[in-house]
Design a protein around this motif. Structure first.
Motif, PDB file in Angstrom:
ATOM      1  N   VAL A 162       0.912  -1.235   0.079  1.00  0.00           N
ATOM      2  CA  VAL A 162       0.053   0.066  -0.029  1.00  0.00           C
ATOM      3  C   VAL A 162       0.920   1.264  -0.178  1.00  0.00           C
ATOM      4  O   VAL A 162       0.846   2.326  -0.747  1.00  0.00           O
ATOM      5  CB  VAL A 162      -1.080  -0.066   1.226  1.00  0.00           C
ATOM      6  CG1 VAL A 162      -1.616   1.406   1.429  1.00  0.00           C
ATOM      7  CG2 VAL A 162      -1.884  -1.278   1.015  1.00  0.00           C
ATOM      8  N   GLU A 163       1.872   1.274   0.942  1.00  0.00           N
ATOM      9  CA  GLU A 163       2.863   2.493   0.912  1.00  0.00           C
ATOM     10  C   GLU A 163       3.335   2.592  -0.576  1.00  0.00           C
ATOM     11  O   GLU A 163       3.588   3.782  -0.964  1.00  0.00           O
ATOM     12  CB  GLU A 163       4.038   2.091   1.700  1.00  0.00           C
ATOM     13  CG  GLU A 163       3.627   2.154   3.230  1.00  0.00           C
ATOM     14  CD  GLU A 163       4.887   2.160   4.270  1.00  0.00           C
ATOM     15  OE1 GLU A 163       4.865   2.970   5.398  1.00  0.00           O
ATOM     16  OE2 GLU A 163       5.780   1.154   3.635  1.00  0.00           O
ATOM     17  N   ALA A 164       4.024   1.471  -1.213  1.00  0.00           N
ATOM     18  CA  ALA A 164       4.580   1.778  -2.618  1.00  0.00           C
ATOM     19  C   ALA A 164       3.330   2.194  -3.595  1.00  0.00           C
ATOM     20  O   ALA A 164       3.557   3.114  -4.570  1.00  0.00           O
ATOM     21  CB  ALA A 164       4.798   0.422  -3.112  1.00  0.00           C
ATOM     22  N   ARG A 165       2.200   1.720  -3.530  1.00  0.00           N
ATOM     23  CA  ARG A 165       1.131   2.297  -4.373  1.00  0.00           C
ATOM     24  C   ARG A 165       0.768   3.615  -4.255  1.00  0.00           C
ATOM     25  O   ARG A 165       0.367   4.365  -5.116  1.00  0.00           O
ATOM     26  CB  ARG A 165      -0.082   1.365  -4.272  1.00  0.00           C
ATOM     27  CG  ARG A 165       0.230  -0.158  -4.586  1.00  0.00           C
ATOM     28  CD  ARG A 165      -1.106  -0.978  -4.247  1.00  0.00           C
ATOM     29  NE  ARG A 165      -2.438  -0.607  -5.019  1.00  0.00           N
ATOM     30  CZ  ARG A 165      -3.459  -0.954  -4.605  1.00  0.00           C
ATOM     31  NH1 ARG A 165      -3.608  -2.115  -3.589  1.00  0.00           N
ATOM     32  NH2 ARG A 165      -4.609  -0.724  -5.186  1.00  0.00           N
ATOM     33  N   ILE A 166       0.766   3.967  -2.995  1.00  0.00           N
ATOM     34  CA  ILE A 166       0.520   5.571  -2.624  1.00  0.00           C
ATOM     35  C   ILE A 166       1.747   6.428  -3.443  1.00  0.00           C
ATOM     36  O   ILE A 166       1.426   7.428  -3.739  1.00  0.00           O
ATOM     37  CB  ILE A 166       0.622   5.857  -1.045  1.00  0.00           C
ATOM     38  CG1 ILE A 166      -0.827   5.143  -0.579  1.00  0.00           C
ATOM     39  CG2 ILE A 166       0.512   7.233  -0.825  1.00  0.00           C
ATOM     40  CD1 ILE A 166      -0.910   5.121   0.991  1.00  0.00           C
ATOM     41  N   GLY A 191      -6.421   5.939   3.603  1.00  0.00           N
ATOM     42  CA  GLY A 191      -7.183   5.368   4.760  1.00  0.00           C
ATOM     43  C   GLY A 191      -6.728   3.784   5.156  1.00  0.00           C
ATOM     44  O   GLY A 191      -6.847   3.579   6.349  1.00  0.00           O
ATOM     45  N   ARG A 192      -6.836   3.094   4.040  1.00  0.00           N
ATOM     46  CA  ARG A 192      -6.239   1.513   4.311  1.00  0.00           C
ATOM     47  C   ARG A 192      -5.047   1.384   5.180  1.00  0.00           C
ATOM     48  O   ARG A 192      -4.874   0.576   6.089  1.00  0.00           O
ATOM     49  CB  ARG A 192      -6.344   0.825   3.201  1.00  0.00           C
ATOM     50  CG  ARG A 192      -5.820  -0.680   3.342  1.00  0.00           C
ATOM     51  CD  ARG A 192      -6.856  -1.456   4.238  1.00  0.00           C
ATOM     52  NE  ARG A 192      -6.378  -2.783   4.334  1.00  0.00           N
ATOM     53  CZ  ARG A 192      -6.757  -3.698   5.305  1.00  0.00           C
ATOM     54  NH1 ARG A 192      -7.727  -3.222   5.898  1.00  0.00           N
ATOM     55  NH2 ARG A 192      -6.683  -4.636   5.215  1.00  0.00           N
ATOM     56  N   LEU A 193      -4.007   2.314   4.925  1.00  0.00           N
ATOM     57  CA  LEU A 193      -2.958   2.336   5.432  1.00  0.00           C
ATOM     58  C   LEU A 193      -2.905   2.703   6.861  1.00  0.00           C
ATOM     59  O   LEU A 193      -2.191   2.290   7.959  1.00  0.00           O
ATOM     60  CB  LEU A 193      -1.768   3.321   4.704  1.00  0.00           C
ATOM     61  CG  LEU A 193      -0.363   3.271   5.204  1.00  0.00           C
ATOM     62  CD1 LEU A 193       0.442   1.859   4.674  1.00  0.00           C
ATOM     63  CD2 LEU A 193       0.693   4.482   4.427  1.00  0.00           C
ATOM     64  N   ARG A 194      -3.798   3.596   7.259  1.00  0.00           N
ATOM     65  CA  ARG A 194      -3.864   4.156   8.887  1.00  0.00           C
ATOM     66  C   ARG A 194      -4.632   2.852   9.337  1.00  0.00           C
ATOM     67  O   ARG A 194      -4.200   2.883  10.714  1.00  0.00           O
ATOM     68  CB  ARG A 194      -5.053   5.468   8.479  1.00  0.00           C
ATOM     69  CG  ARG A 194      -4.155   6.803   8.465  1.00  0.00           C
ATOM     70  CD  ARG A 194      -5.121   8.056   8.608  1.00  0.00           C
ATOM     71  NE  ARG A 194      -6.484   7.929   7.685  1.00  0.00           N
ATOM     72  CZ  ARG A 194      -6.398   8.408   6.461  1.00  0.00           C
ATOM     73  NH1 ARG A 194      -5.230   9.175   6.146  1.00  0.00           N
ATOM     74  NH2 ARG A 194      -7.464   8.413   6.042  1.00  0.00           N
ATOM     75  N   VAL A 195      -5.685   2.238   9.008  1.00  0.00           N
ATOM     76  CA  VAL A 195      -6.434   1.102   9.485  1.00  0.00           C
ATOM     77  C   VAL A 195      -5.058   0.099   9.783  1.00  0.00           C
ATOM     78  O   VAL A 195      -5.247  -0.585  10.888  1.00  0.00           O
ATOM     79  CB  VAL A 195      -7.378   0.583   8.801  1.00  0.00           C
ATOM     80  CG1 VAL A 195      -7.939  -0.448   9.314  1.00  0.00           C
ATOM     81  CG2 VAL A 195      -8.381   1.562   8.661  1.00  0.00           C
ATOM     82  N   LEU A 196      -4.041  -0.403   8.703  1.00  0.00           N
ATOM     83  CA  LEU A 196      -3.191  -1.202   9.122  1.00  0.00           C
ATOM     84  C   LEU A 196      -2.207  -0.674  10.093  1.00  0.00           C
ATOM     85  O   LEU A 196      -1.794  -1.468  11.107  1.00  0.00           O
ATOM     86  CB  LEU A 196      -2.433  -1.533   7.819  1.00  0.00           C
ATOM     87  CG  LEU A 196      -3.179  -2.301   6.858  1.00  0.00           C
ATOM     88  CD1 LEU A 196      -2.671  -2.259   5.517  1.00  0.00           C
ATOM     89  CD2 LEU A 196      -3.845  -3.503   7.356  1.00  0.00           C
TER      90      LEU A 196
END
Length: 304
Positions: free
Chosen positions: A169-173, A216-221
């Motif tokens: 997710v970090e890389a995609r962001i 948002g998904r990164l914050r949840v993780l």
């Protein structure tokens, strides 16, 4: 050293002959590459001559390699993203004491209580459900502390490694933000048709929406992997005795009581079924009696 100068000079002459008609920038680049290669060769030769391997140096190298591996493993562990979910069932003699001690224990370990529920049962006995969020670094210590508040009937732990998803997710962001920058640059430089500009703006809106969703998904993780979730079910038993290993006599008593209970349950079920059938008997009894009476009269008339 003379041989090296001669070799470098020969290479320069060959390059000057082969590079006629080319630009001077290409020639200087090749020259720099050759010079750098020569310097690297001299450095490697000097290092190989000066290096005198012995037993002590091998041991030092082994120790340094082990130290580097240990440090690498520690870094890898520290970068892991683990989601901990634990369900704990406790039995306590005084629910009020547990209710007052649990918040203090949560505060001591730097966590907080996200949800709590208390119920009253028969004979004024209490039970409750508590959900605590504890930092992962204090997760094990908190479990040891909370199990000391009562008798742990059951304990279920679940650990999910989300490191790969977090990194993805970090890389995609990052990639989508770079794409967003390129689209903004294209939008600023675009001077064509209005339809083309609107198409670029729609694409920019889509990319920004995707970035917000992934953030948002990164914050949840990050939240779930930094704070462990412990769900505690607690019930009060004044005279609770923890179950012991069954003996031969206890097994006989258990089998006898289970058989008696099964017979009792079967008799109750038969009685309930009979009572349930009685109204239907009354409903169908009248038509059956009328049918029988009519049938007898018809037979009598035929017999005469």
């Amino acid at each position: 050293m003379n041989m090296e100068h001669f070799r470098n000079g020969l290479l320069l002459i060959l390059l000057s002959i082969a590079g006629c008609g080319q630009q001077s920038s290409q020639f200087s680049t090749k020259l720099d590459l050759v010079s750098e290669q020569a310097v690297q060769e001299r450095t490697a030769a000097a290092f190989s001559v000066a290096q005198t391997p012995n037993r002590s140096s091998e041991i030092d190298e082994a120790d340094s390699g082990a130290l580097e591996d240990d440090q690498t493993s520690k870094v890898a562990k520290s970068n892991r993203r683990i989601v901990y979910n634990t369900h704990l069932s406790l039995v306590v003699k005084e629910y009020a004491i547990f209710e007052s001690e649990l918040p203090d224990l949560v505060d001591q370990h730097g966590g907080f209580i996200s949800n709590s529920e208390t119920n009253r049962r028969y004979n004024n006995r209490q039970s409750g459900l508590w959900v605590a969020r504890i930092p992962v670094a204090n997760y094990v210590d908190f479990l040891q502390g909370v199990t000391g508040l009562g008798f742990a009937e059951s304990r279920t732990e679940d650990a999910q490694d989300v490191t790969a998803e977090f990194v993805d997710v970090e890389a995609r962001i990052r990639n989508n933000k770079k794409l967003e920058e390129r689209i903004i640059t294209m939008l600023e430089e675009r001077t064509g048709k209005l339809s083309d500009v609107l198409e670029i703006e729609r694409e920019l809106s889509r990319v920004r929406e995707e970035v917000e969703r992934m953030e948002g998904r990164l914050r949840v993780l990050a939240d779930r992997s930094s704070l462990a979730t412990i769900t505690i079910k607690c019930r009060e038993e004044k005279e609770y005795v923890p179950p012991a290993s069954p003996t031969f006599s206890s097994r006989i008593q258990m089998s006898w009581s289970e058989s008696i209970n099964a017979m009792k349950q079967t008799g109750e079920n038969i009685a309930i079924a009979a009572i349930a059938v009685l109204p239907w008997l009354f409903v169908f009894a009248v038509p059956i009696l009328v049918s029988v009476a009519v049938g007898r009269r018809i037979l009598r008339k035929r017999s005469k």
